[in-house]
Each structure stands twice: as C-alpha cells, then as structure tokens.
Design an enzyme around this catalytic site. Structure first.
Site, PDB file in Angstrom:
ATOM      1  N   PHE A 192       0.883  -1.258   0.052  1.00  0.00           N
ATOM      2  CA  PHE A 192       0.188  -0.019   0.150  1.00  0.00           C
ATOM      3  C   PHE A 192       0.746   1.434  -0.156  1.00  0.00           C
ATOM      4  O   PHE A 192       0.605   2.072   0.783  1.00  0.00           O
ATOM      5  CB  PHE A 192      -1.016   0.095   0.994  1.00  0.00           C
ATOM      6  CG  PHE A 192      -1.692  -1.474   1.346  1.00  0.00           C
ATOM      7  CD1 PHE A 192      -2.147  -1.946   0.665  1.00  0.00           C
ATOM      8  CD2 PHE A 192      -1.425  -1.761   2.780  1.00  0.00           C
ATOM      9  CE1 PHE A 192      -2.743  -3.171   0.716  1.00  0.00           C
ATOM     10  CE2 PHE A 192      -2.280  -3.135   2.998  1.00  0.00           C
ATOM     11  CZ  PHE A 192      -2.901  -3.757   1.892  1.00  0.00           C
ATOM     12  N   HIS A 193       1.704   1.335  -0.768  1.00  0.00           N
ATOM     13  CA  HIS A 193       2.567   2.486  -1.027  1.00  0.00           C
ATOM     14  C   HIS A 193       2.794   2.929  -2.603  1.00  0.00           C
ATOM     15  O   HIS A 193       3.593   3.429  -3.067  1.00  0.00           O
ATOM     16  CB  HIS A 193       4.000   2.144  -0.874  1.00  0.00           C
ATOM     17  CG  HIS A 193       4.320   1.584   0.724  1.00  0.00           C
ATOM     18  ND1 HIS A 193       5.516   1.094   0.842  1.00  0.00           N
ATOM     19  CD2 HIS A 193       3.592   1.851   1.662  1.00  0.00           C
ATOM     20  CE1 HIS A 193       5.377   0.811   2.283  1.00  0.00           C
ATOM     21  NE2 HIS A 193       4.399   1.225   2.823  1.00  0.00           N
ATOM     22  N   PRO A 194       1.520   3.333  -2.840  1.00  0.00           N
ATOM     23  CA  PRO A 194       1.243   4.043  -4.242  1.00  0.00           C
ATOM     24  C   PRO A 194       1.816   5.293  -4.425  1.00  0.00           C
ATOM     25  O   PRO A 194       1.467   6.323  -3.600  1.00  0.00           O
ATOM     26  CB  PRO A 194      -0.146   4.032  -4.614  1.00  0.00           C
ATOM     27  CG  PRO A 194      -0.871   3.986  -3.478  1.00  0.00           C
ATOM     28  CD  PRO A 194       0.067   3.278  -2.528  1.00  0.00           C
TER      29      PRO A 194
END
Length: 569
Positions: free
Chosen positions: A488-490
């Site tokens: 979850f690091h866009p």
C-alpha cells in the site's frame, strides 16, 4: 447551492492535508478551508494500533479500491486500501516511521534540477515536525548525549516517534540470523542509509496510534480562520482565464452531505487527495491526456499527459516458515484465554500484540552483491495467515515478507467515466519488467538463506510457503505473481519534474504545469518511490510545500525576501 470564498482550499484531509491546514492557518489573515470526503476520525479502531485490521476493508474508513487484474500477478486483482477519514492513510496504515534513503532525495534533486530536494536540504523538513523519543529529556537515553541523534532527528514537533512496546524471542533470533547472513544490526533506520536489521520505530503515543489528524489538525481547530468540512467530496476543479489569458484554478465544486457546494480560492487550491484521488480529480476536471479525456466526453482544459501515469508501488512476497518451540501470535490467539490475556495487557499497559504495527522487525539489505545499495526491505512478523484479513494459522509459524524497494514497473490511475462516484481503474503493472522478476526470485532465495542461519536453528524452521519445490528463476518469479501483495505505497501519479519532461505534472515547487493557482502536495508528486514506507516522506513533502507556499504568499504581500509569517510564540 452553497458558495463560499477562502484564501486557501486544501482538498483532502489526509497526511499532507492535515499538516498543511495547520501551517497555512498559522497566519490569522489566511482563511483556510480543508475538505475531506470521509468522516471524522472518531471511530475507536482508528486509535488502537491493531485496529488497522478493522479499518482496512471497512467503508467507514477505506475507499475500498481494487486493482485491475494484473498480468504480472497471473491475473489476480488486489485490494488497494486508501484512508477515507480525517488523517487519511495515517489513520489506517502500519504506523512505521521510515524516511527512505538519502540517495532517493538526491535523485529527485537531479531529476528536477532543483538542489533543494536533496537529502541535506529536505532533512530539516523531516525534523521540523518530529518528536523523537530518543531526545526526550534533552538527551539520548542510551548514550547520555544528544549530538548523534539531534543532528538527524527533531524533538518537540507534532509527529511523535516511539519505540514499539513489545519484543519477541523469535524476532530477536531472526535479527541474529540476519547478522550471520551479513546484514548489520542498526539502531536507527532513518539516518539516510537504512541498511541493517532492527525493530521499526512507530508513530504512536503511549501505545495509541498517532495519526496526522491528532498531531496537526486538532491543535489548529480552535483557530477561527480554519474551516474543516468532512463528508465533502470534490467532483471537479473550477478554472478561469487571467487578464493575460493564462489558465487559473479558482476553486472547486463538490457534494457535502448531499448538497452541492462551490468554493472559491483567492490564493491557491491545493490538491492533497493522494496518489489515487488527486489524479482522479484532475482528470474529472479536464487536466490530463486530451485524447483520453475526450474519449470519456470530458473537455480538456490543459494538456498534461502525465496525470495518472508513473504509478509505482511496493509489492511484497510473503514467505512463511513453521517453527517448533517458539512463542508466536498464532498460538496466543488460538484460545479464548490467550485472546483475553492480550486484551488485558493492552488495557492495563498499552503494550503487547494490540499495540503492534503490522510488522515489528525490519531489515534492509541487497538482493545480490552487485547492488550498490540496499534494495530490499523485509517485514518480519511472529504470525502467519493466508492473506490479509484472514484468520491466523493455528500452527506456530512466522512470516518473512520482502519487497523490492525500487521497482522498475510503472502503472497508471485512470478514471472510468465522468461520474466522480466511479472508482478509477488502478493498474500498477507489477512484475512486468525482467529486472523486477529477477529481484523477486533473488529475494525469496535470500529469505531462505537468512532463515537457514544457526541463530534460528533452535526453532527448527521449515519452509511452508512458497515451498522448497520452487527453485528456478522462472518458477520463483511465477510464484511471486501467485502470492505477492501490495504493502500500500502508491506514489508518482502527479510526477514532479522539469517542464520539458512530458510526464511531469508539477514543477519543483509543486505547482501544476500550465495552471496558475493549483498545486499538488501528496505522494503523487514523487518522481520515484522512496526506499521504504511512504507516509513520513509525504509529511516531509507537505512541510516543504508549506514553506514554498508561504514564500510565495510573502512575495505577493511584499514581505522582505525570505521572510515568512510565523505564529507568535
């Protein structure tokens, strides 16, 4: 329709938005509006650290996005959580305090041609809001002095950084095994070189999650010049032509609790809706690739083909090892008594498993000796499960998740229609380059190598997932596609870059190319992903952006060069 005017309109009450609302409203002459599509952060699971399990996948706090079916993941689609509440992703994330590596920011400086994005120049912006436990009492409790840490960390700021309130013998043994495999121990991942193994520091205060709403927004809510609207979803930006014909963003239109609202900005509109939300709003407003926008019936306002492109994310591969004679969370939660014990420990001490971040022990190292720097991050957990949100296994086991810090695969975020309620199409394009597939295979081999070291032998670890039957590069790369998931690091979808970069959306002062009065301040502006968790770098970007905005405000007001407004006291 409700119509109101402000000086600054901040769209998105997440990590960047909360900090900016605080900084810009320090000047009582500035009328600041913060718009958040989600609700207030008064949901109890936001504040209990383990509550991320109940916030992710919950429409109360999560946008509930999913990726497109990914070819690199053998046709799988992944959940893609994004915070939908005050505090944004800082209200549902893993709480890990991680800046990345100095080379990340030096690379940004080179790409943008702006030296102020170099590590040495952004470090003061990290320190400006930091409240680091090592400097409590004015000195480092381990060394008796503060010079070593005060040069790198701040104290007294809003963003609290603490040690985790737990330890596990199994994790300590893994750390020793990593050292035996050639990974040095580290006491601080945030010096500019995060290579090493140790427990993560976390954004908590006394065992509670410390989100950006509590840190930055609540102290500013008493200011009469700051207005916060929740449940206010922006649908499009509003534009006008200046006297010289140049395009200017003048405000935004949206929906607040079922009523249409239109707000005007005298100074600037600042998009802080994140790497998914900001490009979505821009495309809905006519900012993007003209051919794509026209295909959806949207009239282009500015030719910005990079909007929604350049998507980068960290993909983690979860390896699981069964153990014997080790205390794991699997065993602790297998009985009602174990669960009650965990609950009582947190109730009485604010410690133990309920105070845990999703990952407790970390390691940064190289996938092979040819790598010039640490390019892998390990998240090690004394538990195992089939997938996020599913029950823990009953067998005692631990998980070694590993991700490629600097993926070369690039994806996109694109709206599906003119309807703001339609979730955009998110296509990260994981594992679509030979380099990413090779590093995925090498990272699984390295996890096996660490676990095979003598320090873990007393627990007799046995590889459970993926399984020793998979050995070749081709087998392991395909397997990674079967079992890997996002952490979850866009980032990168509103890329910062020079004007001659065709994919650049904002300049090095975060102003949208070709549009006056509009900036983007969130993880989307990162030209390349940082080497670690991305929340704290996003706060640094917001801190720096506040300085840039106040500098420009000072020029408009005729202040002496370099002077900025600072709240009295």
């Amino acid at each position: 329709m409700i119509a109101k005017a402000f000086d600054y309109i901040i769209i998105g009450g997440g990590s960047a938005g909360c900090l900016l609302a605080n900084r810009l409203s320090r000047n009582p002459a500035n009328r600041v509006l913060l718009l958040e599509a989600g609700r207030k952060d008064d949901y109890h699971w936001i504040h209990i650290p383990v509550g991320y399990l109940y916030c992710i996948g919950n429409p109360r706090t999560d946008w509930l996005y999913k990726t497109e079916a990914e070819a690199g993941l053998n046709g799988r689609s992944l959940i893609y959580p994004r915070g939908k509440t005050l505090g944004g992703c800082s209200s549902i994330n893993g709480m890990i305090y991680m800046r990345g590596q100095a080379r990340d920011y030096d690379h940004w400086a080179a790409l943008t041609g702006d030296a102020s994005w170099s590590w040495q120049d952004v470090l003061p912006h990290f320190k400006a809001h930091e409240d680091h436990y090592r400097l409590d009492g004015g000195q480092d409790p381990e060394t008796g002095g503060n010079s070593r840490f005060s040069d790198l960390h701040g104290h007294g700021g809003e963003w609290r950084v603490e040690k985790q309130r737990l330890r596990w013998d199994l994790l300590d043994a893994f750390a020793d095994a990593a050292v035996q495999a050639g990974v040095p121990k580290t006491e601080d991942f945030n010096t500019g070189d995060n290579e090493g193994v140790g427990y993560f520091d976390v954004n908590q205060r006394a065992g509670w999650r410390w989100n950006t709403s509590k840190a930055f927004l609540r102290p500013a809510l008493s200011r009469p010049n700051l207005t916060v609207w929740t449940e206010a979803q922006v649908e499009r930006l509003l534009f006008e032509a200046d006297d010289d014909g140049a395009l200017r963003c003048r405000g935004a239109r949206g929906n607040r609790a079922g009523e249409t609202v239109e707000v005007r900005a005298n100074a600037e509109v600042i998009l802080c809706a994140g790497s998914i939300g900001s490009p979505q709003i821009m495309q809905l407003s006519g900012l993007g690739d003209p051919a794509f926008l026209k295909s959806l019936g949207i009239e282009p306002v500015a030719d910005l083909p990079g909007v929604g492109g350049n998507l980068q994310d960290h993909l983690q591969i979860r390896t699981v090892f069964k153990v014997t004679g080790a205390k794991t969370l699997n065993a602790l939660t297998a009985s009602l008594f174990g669960k009650m014990t965990i609950g009582m420990e947190y109730a009485l001490k604010r410690s133990g498993p309920m105070s845990m971040s999703p990952s407790q022990l970390g390691a940064f190292t190289r996938s092979d000796e040819s790598q010039p720097h640490a390019n892998l991050e390990y998240h090690v957990q004394p538990l195992s499960l089939e997938a996020f949100g599913q029950p823990l296994h009953r067998e005692p086991a631990f998980t070694v998740s590993v991700c490629n810090l600097n993926p070369t695969s690039r994806g996109s975020v694109r709206i599906r229609s003119k309807d703001p309620k339609d979730a955009p199409a998110i296509a990260p394009n994981y594992l679509t380059t030979p380099e990413d597939r090779r590093i995925a295979a090498d990272s699984i081999r390295q996890a096996r190598h660490i676990v095979s070291q003598p320090a873990l032998s007393r627990y007799a670890p046995v590889e459970w997932k993926p399984g020793v039957a998979f050995q070749s590069d081709e087998e392991l790369a395909k397997l990674a596609g079967d079992i890997a998931s996002t952490i979850f690091h866009p980032v990168g979808t509103t890329k910062m870059g020079r004007e001659d970069d065709p994919l650049a959306v904002v300049d090095s002062r975060l102003r949208v190319h070709g549009v006056r009065g509009l900036r983007v301040v969130d993880a989307g502006v990162m030209p390349t992903i940082t080497s670690g968790n991305t929340n704290s770098p996003t706060l640094m970007i917001a801190e720096k952006a506040a300085s840039l905005i106040l500098e420009d405000e000072g020029r408009r007001a005729g202040w002496p060069r370099g002077q900025q407004f600072r709240e009295a006291g």
